[in-house]
Structures are given as C-alpha cells and as structure tokens.
Design an enzyme around this catalytic site. Structure first.
Site, PDB file in Angstrom:
ATOM      1  N   CYS A   8     -42.217  39.659  31.674  1.00  0.00           N
ATOM      2  CA  CYS A   8     -41.862  38.400  31.048  1.00  0.00           C
ATOM      3  C   CYS A   8     -40.531  37.966  31.665  1.00  0.00           C
ATOM      4  CB  CYS A   8     -41.776  38.734  29.636  1.00  0.00           C
ATOM      5  SG  CYS A   8     -41.702  37.861  28.242  1.00  0.00           S
ATOM      6  N   CYS A  80     -45.804  35.221  30.626  1.00  0.00           N
ATOM      7  CA  CYS A  80     -45.297  33.841  30.668  1.00  0.00           C
ATOM      8  C   CYS A  80     -45.411  33.339  32.098  1.00  0.00           C
ATOM      9  CB  CYS A  80     -43.851  33.768  30.166  1.00  0.00           C
ATOM     10  SG  CYS A  80     -42.655  34.597  31.216  1.00  0.00           S
ATOM     11  N   CYS A  87     -42.698  36.863  39.836  1.00  0.00           N
ATOM     12  CA  CYS A  87     -42.983  38.284  40.044  1.00  0.00           C
ATOM     13  C   CYS A  87     -43.115  38.555  41.544  1.00  0.00           C
ATOM     14  CB  CYS A  87     -44.277  38.670  39.333  1.00  0.00           C
ATOM     15  SG  CYS A  87     -44.724  40.408  39.544  1.00  0.00           S
TER      16      CYS A  87
END
Length: 136
Positions: A8, A80, A87
């Site tokens: 997240c 999210c 990422c």
C-alpha cells in the site's frame, strides 16, 4: 514455503490489516509481510478495529518495500492504485494482484464515521483473503 507481500502507499492500515489476517488465515504455509512505497507509521484505528476481531497488529511496523523479498514472492497484492503504480518491477514468476480498496484513513467526519470506514475495509480484506484462490 510460499510468500505473499501486501503493499500500500504508507503501510499504515490496509496492508497492515491484510498482514494480520493473512498470518491468521494462511498459517505456517505462507510467509506473510506487508510494506509501503513510503512509511507513514501504524495507524491506531487499524490496530483498534483489528483488535475488535481478536487480531493484535500493534507490534507490526510500517516498512518500506524490500526488493529482495519482493522478488522472491509468489504473490504480491497491491491494495491501492498508488502502490500498484509505484511498485518496483517484479520477475515474471511473481503473481501480481490488485485489490483497489479505499483508504479508510482519508475518511472525514466523526470518530464513529472513521471507525465505520476502517471496519468496512477490514471486513473486505478478510473476505478477499479467505475466499481468494491465490492462497489455496
């Protein structure tokens, strides 16, 4: 042992709750961790609502993504859009899944309104982990 990483933005509530549920539901068959693209500290309301269902996440801490662990995971779950978009790239064998959940920490209103938002997200995370084919 299989590995799962819940990611997240700030690793303060959604991913922390997911880590707590996954540790309980998946048992010793999975290594479970959570992290964020930033660290925002552990949200006290997340600790409170998880305590309501008998899971103590108070000893968990907000952590940055560990690239070594990330690249050795079987499953990476982003919770999210920000975490999904930011990422780091993973090897092709890492299964990436996105569960777009609202950030309960962004809820405005009374404490009761905020607690309700945290509970709703908590319960959604529980159902997704419990019912996901990813962990069978």
């Amino acid at each position: 042992m299989k590995r799962v990483y819940f990611l997240c933005t700030g690793n303060s509530c959604r991913s922390q709750m997911a880590e707590g549920f996954a540790r309980m539901l998946l048992g010793s068959q999975w290594e479970v961790q959570s992290a964020g693209v930033e660290t925002h500290g552990l949200n006290p309301m997340a600790v409170q609502v998880m305590g309501e269902v008998g899971i103590d996440i108070s000893k968990q801490s907000s952590k940055l993504i560990d690239p070594d662990y990330l690249n050795r995971c079987d499953v990476v779950v982003t919770l999210c859009g920000d975490a999904r978009d930011r990422c780091p790239v993973t090897p092709p064998q890492v299964q990436r899944v996105h569960w777009p959940l609202p950030d309960p920490a962004q809820t405005t209103g009374s404490d009761a309104d905020k607690r309700c938002a945290f509970r709703k997200v908590r319960d959604e995370i529980y159902h997704r982990i419990e019912n996901s084919e990813l962990f069978k």
